[in-house]
Scaffold this motif. Sequence first.
Motif, PDB file in Angstrom:
ATOM      1  N   GLY A   1       0.351  -1.257   0.404  1.00  0.00           N
ATOM      2  CA  GLY A   1      -0.196  -0.012  -0.320  1.00  0.00           C
ATOM      3  C   GLY A   1       0.535   1.269  -0.085  1.00  0.00           C
ATOM      4  N   LYS A   2       1.838   1.126  -0.053  1.00  0.00           N
ATOM      5  CA  LYS A   2       2.968   2.566  -0.356  1.00  0.00           C
ATOM      6  C   LYS A   2       2.277   3.654  -1.248  1.00  0.00           C
ATOM      7  CE  LYS A   2       6.377   0.298  -2.260  1.00  0.00           C
ATOM      8  NZ  LYS A   2       5.831  -1.324  -1.308  1.00  0.00           N
ATOM      9  N   GLU A   3       1.419   3.197  -2.430  1.00  0.00           N
ATOM     10  CA  GLU A   3       1.406   3.839  -2.943  1.00  0.00           C
ATOM     11  C   GLU A   3       0.098   4.693  -2.609  1.00  0.00           C
ATOM     12  OE1 GLU A   3      -0.614   3.713  -7.897  1.00  0.00           O
ATOM     13  OE2 GLU A   3       1.420   1.881  -6.966  1.00  0.00           O
ATOM     14  N   ASN A   4      -0.934   4.133  -2.064  1.00  0.00           N
ATOM     15  CA  ASN A   4      -1.706   4.706  -1.244  1.00  0.00           C
ATOM     16  C   ASN A   4      -1.027   5.749   0.126  1.00  0.00           C
ATOM     17  OD1 ASN A   4      -3.604   3.276  -2.463  1.00  0.00           O
ATOM     18  ND2 ASN A   4      -3.887   1.187  -1.392  1.00  0.00           N
ATOM     19  N   ILE A   5      -0.448   5.625   0.393  1.00  0.00           N
ATOM     20  CA  ILE A   5       0.053   6.111   1.151  1.00  0.00           C
ATOM     21  C   ILE A   5       0.491   7.324   0.702  1.00  0.00           C
ATOM     22  CG2 ILE A   5       1.996   7.007   2.650  1.00  0.00           C
ATOM     23  CD1 ILE A   5       1.427   3.070   3.368  1.00  0.00           C
ATOM     24  N   LEU A   6       1.208   7.620  -0.915  1.00  0.00           N
ATOM     25  CA  LEU A   6       1.576   8.443  -0.954  1.00  0.00           C
ATOM     26  C   LEU A   6       0.636   9.547  -1.598  1.00  0.00           C
ATOM     27  CD1 LEU A   6       3.971  10.054  -2.333  1.00  0.00           C
ATOM     28  CD2 LEU A   6       3.683   8.648  -4.321  1.00  0.00           C
ATOM     29  N   ASN A   7      -0.417   9.212  -2.053  1.00  0.00           N
ATOM     30  CA  ASN A   7      -1.565   9.742  -2.782  1.00  0.00           C
ATOM     31  C   ASN A   7      -2.158  10.305  -1.529  1.00  0.00           C
ATOM     32  OD1 ASN A   7      -0.983   8.731  -4.821  1.00  0.00           O
ATOM     33  ND2 ASN A   7      -2.563   7.242  -4.836  1.00  0.00           N
ATOM     34  N   LYS A   8      -1.857   9.575  -0.569  1.00  0.00           N
ATOM     35  CA  LYS A   8      -2.904  10.603   0.228  1.00  0.00           C
ATOM     36  C   LYS A   8      -2.246  11.913   0.851  1.00  0.00           C
ATOM     37  CE  LYS A   8      -7.125   7.887   1.910  1.00  0.00           C
ATOM     38  NZ  LYS A   8      -7.883   8.938   2.658  1.00  0.00           N
ATOM     39  N   PHE A   9      -0.958  11.181   0.811  1.00  0.00           N
ATOM     40  CA  PHE A   9       0.163  12.430   1.507  1.00  0.00           C
ATOM     41  C   PHE A   9      -0.285  13.875   0.569  1.00  0.00           C
ATOM     42  CE2 PHE A   9       4.599  14.686   1.320  1.00  0.00           C
ATOM     43  CZ  PHE A   9       4.843  14.622   2.285  1.00  0.00           C
ATOM     44  N   VAL A  10       0.058  13.085  -0.858  1.00  0.00           N
ATOM     45  CA  VAL A  10      -0.186  13.847  -2.189  1.00  0.00           C
ATOM     46  C   VAL A  10      -1.525  15.257  -1.734  1.00  0.00           C
ATOM     47  CG1 VAL A  10      -0.887  14.523  -4.254  1.00  0.00           C
ATOM     48  CG2 VAL A  10       1.237  13.086  -3.784  1.00  0.00           C
ATOM     49  N   LEU A  11      -2.451  14.473  -1.437  1.00  0.00           N
ATOM     50  CA  LEU A  11      -3.934  14.949  -0.812  1.00  0.00           C
ATOM     51  C   LEU A  11      -3.843  15.708  -0.248  1.00  0.00           C
ATOM     52  CD1 LEU A  11      -6.254  12.763  -2.777  1.00  0.00           C
ATOM     53  CD2 LEU A  11      -6.002  14.678  -3.568  1.00  0.00           C
ATOM     54  N   SER A  12      -3.190  15.458   0.838  1.00  0.00           N
ATOM     55  CA  SER A  12      -3.058  16.036   1.720  1.00  0.00           C
ATOM     56  C   SER A  12      -2.477  17.119   1.923  1.00  0.00           C
ATOM     57  CB  SER A  12      -2.518  15.480   3.787  1.00  0.00           C
ATOM     58  OG  SER A  12      -2.191  16.437   4.419  1.00  0.00           O
ATOM     59  N   GLY A  13      -0.947  17.668   1.517  1.00  0.00           N
ATOM     60  CA  GLY A  13      -0.607  18.335   0.641  1.00  0.00           C
ATOM     61  C   GLY A  13      -0.923  19.848  -0.035  1.00  0.00           C
ATOM     62  N   LEU A  14      -1.818  19.001  -1.093  1.00  0.00           N
ATOM     63  CA  LEU A  14      -2.696  19.740  -1.960  1.00  0.00           C
ATOM     64  C   LEU A  14      -3.493  20.792  -1.465  1.00  0.00           C
ATOM     65  CD1 LEU A  14      -3.012  17.637  -4.822  1.00  0.00           C
ATOM     66  CD2 LEU A  14      -2.176  19.965  -4.999  1.00  0.00           C
ATOM     67  N   GLU A  15      -4.602  20.017  -0.257  1.00  0.00           N
ATOM     68  CA  GLU A  15      -5.774  20.587   1.069  1.00  0.00           C
ATOM     69  C   GLU A  15      -5.117  21.829   1.329  1.00  0.00           C
ATOM     70  OE1 GLU A  15      -7.229  17.313   3.334  1.00  0.00           O
ATOM     71  OE2 GLU A  15      -8.116  16.827   1.439  1.00  0.00           O
ATOM     72  N   GLU A  16      -3.395  21.578   2.127  1.00  0.00           N
ATOM     73  CA  GLU A  16      -3.216  22.560   2.682  1.00  0.00           C
ATOM     74  C   GLU A  16      -1.941  24.165   1.342  1.00  0.00           C
ATOM     75  OE1 GLU A  16      -2.332  22.705   6.092  1.00  0.00           O
ATOM     76  OE2 GLU A  16      -3.897  21.168   6.469  1.00  0.00           O
ATOM     77  N   GLY A  17      -2.393  23.694   0.492  1.00  0.00           N
ATOM     78  CA  GLY A  17      -2.458  24.466  -0.369  1.00  0.00           C
ATOM     79  C   GLY A  17      -0.897  24.552  -1.341  1.00  0.00           C
ATOM     80  N   GLU A  18      -0.176  22.983  -1.033  1.00  0.00           N
ATOM     81  CA  GLU A  18       1.143  22.660  -1.454  1.00  0.00           C
ATOM     82  C   GLU A  18       1.092  22.319  -3.003  1.00  0.00           C
ATOM     83  OE1 GLU A  18       4.321  23.488   0.465  1.00  0.00           O
ATOM     84  OE2 GLU A  18       3.093  24.519   2.025  1.00  0.00           O
ATOM     85  N   PRO A  19       1.909  22.881  -3.738  1.00  0.00           N
ATOM     86  CA  PRO A  19       1.960  22.312  -4.966  1.00  0.00           C
ATOM     87  C   PRO A  19       2.666  20.691  -4.941  1.00  0.00           C
ATOM     88  CG  PRO A  19       3.887  23.948  -5.051  1.00  0.00           C
ATOM     89  CD  PRO A  19       2.725  23.743  -3.555  1.00  0.00           C
ATOM     90  N   VAL A  20       2.137  20.040  -5.582  1.00  0.00           N
ATOM     91  CA  VAL A  20       2.877  18.721  -6.521  1.00  0.00           C
ATOM     92  C   VAL A  20       3.273  18.288  -7.887  1.00  0.00           C
ATOM     93  CG1 VAL A  20       1.942  16.530  -6.789  1.00  0.00           C
ATOM     94  CG2 VAL A  20       1.049  17.607  -4.838  1.00  0.00           C
ATOM     95  N   ILE A  21       4.544  17.535  -7.636  1.00  0.00           N
ATOM     96  CA  ILE A  21       4.634  17.588  -9.222  1.00  0.00           C
ATOM     97  C   ILE A  21       4.592  15.947  -8.868  1.00  0.00           C
ATOM     98  CG2 ILE A  21       6.271  17.250 -10.717  1.00  0.00           C
ATOM     99  CD1 ILE A  21       7.964  19.962  -9.672  1.00  0.00           C
ATOM    100  N   PHE A  22       4.288  15.301  -9.779  1.00  0.00           N
ATOM    101  CA  PHE A  22       3.945  13.454  -9.999  1.00  0.00           C
ATOM    102  C   PHE A  22       5.042  13.704 -10.965  1.00  0.00           C
ATOM    103  CE2 PHE A  22      -0.060  14.276  -8.459  1.00  0.00           C
ATOM    104  CZ  PHE A  22       0.036  13.295  -7.341  1.00  0.00           C
ATOM    105  N   VAL A  23       6.378  12.360 -11.455  1.00  0.00           N
ATOM    106  CA  VAL A  23       6.974  11.949 -11.879  1.00  0.00           C
ATOM    107  C   VAL A  23       7.100  10.484 -12.069  1.00  0.00           C
ATOM    108  CG1 VAL A  23       9.815  11.684 -12.407  1.00  0.00           C
ATOM    109  CG2 VAL A  23       9.144  13.680 -11.316  1.00  0.00           C
ATOM    110  N   LEU A  24       6.114  10.099 -13.955  1.00  0.00           N
ATOM    111  CA  LEU A  24       4.923   9.495 -13.671  1.00  0.00           C
ATOM    112  C   LEU A  24       6.634   8.056 -14.584  1.00  0.00           C
ATOM    113  CD1 LEU A  24       2.088  11.009 -15.200  1.00  0.00           C
ATOM    114  CD2 LEU A  24       2.464  10.270 -13.281  1.00  0.00           C
ATOM    115  N   THR A  25       6.284   6.922 -14.159  1.00  0.00           N
ATOM    116  CA  THR A  25       7.073   6.120 -14.997  1.00  0.00           C
ATOM    117  C   THR A  25       6.374   4.828 -15.353  1.00  0.00           C
ATOM    118  OG1 THR A  25       7.837   4.872 -12.700  1.00  0.00           O
ATOM    119  CG2 THR A  25       9.906   7.120 -13.155  1.00  0.00           C
ATOM    120  N   ASP A  26       5.140   4.769 -14.992  1.00  0.00           N
ATOM    121  CA  ASP A  26       4.862   3.280 -15.133  1.00  0.00           C
ATOM    122  C   ASP A  26       3.447   4.024 -15.232  1.00  0.00           C
ATOM    123  OD1 ASP A  26       3.771   4.096 -12.245  1.00  0.00           O
ATOM    124  OD2 ASP A  26       3.896   1.393 -12.289  1.00  0.00           O
TER     125      ASP A  26
END
Length: 88
Positions: free
Chosen positions: A33-58
């Motif tokens: 569930g590492k990816e689930n944890i990461l996605n929740k972390f990203v959403l938490s940051g976005l809710e706080e106004g932080e920008p996000v960069i996804f580096v997509l490999t797969d």
Amino acid sequence: MLIKTGIERLDELMKGGIPAVTNTLLYSPPFIGKENILNKFVLSGLEEGEPVIFVLTDKSFSEMRKEMERLDKNFSGYESEGKVKYID
């Protein structure tokens, strides 16, 4: 300063969250569930106004967007505000 992960129980176990201005490695066996944890972390940051960069490999942009929209219906709003960027 601690940054919340977006997962209440994980924040409790980490005594408040992830230390700011640090590198953090999330390591576990496959399919835990590492990816689930990461996605929740990203959403938490976005809710706080932080920008996000996804580096997509797969995944494609659209696959990532669909995955995030399943977790938060407002995800496309973050994209339109310029808070989400993708690198492929």
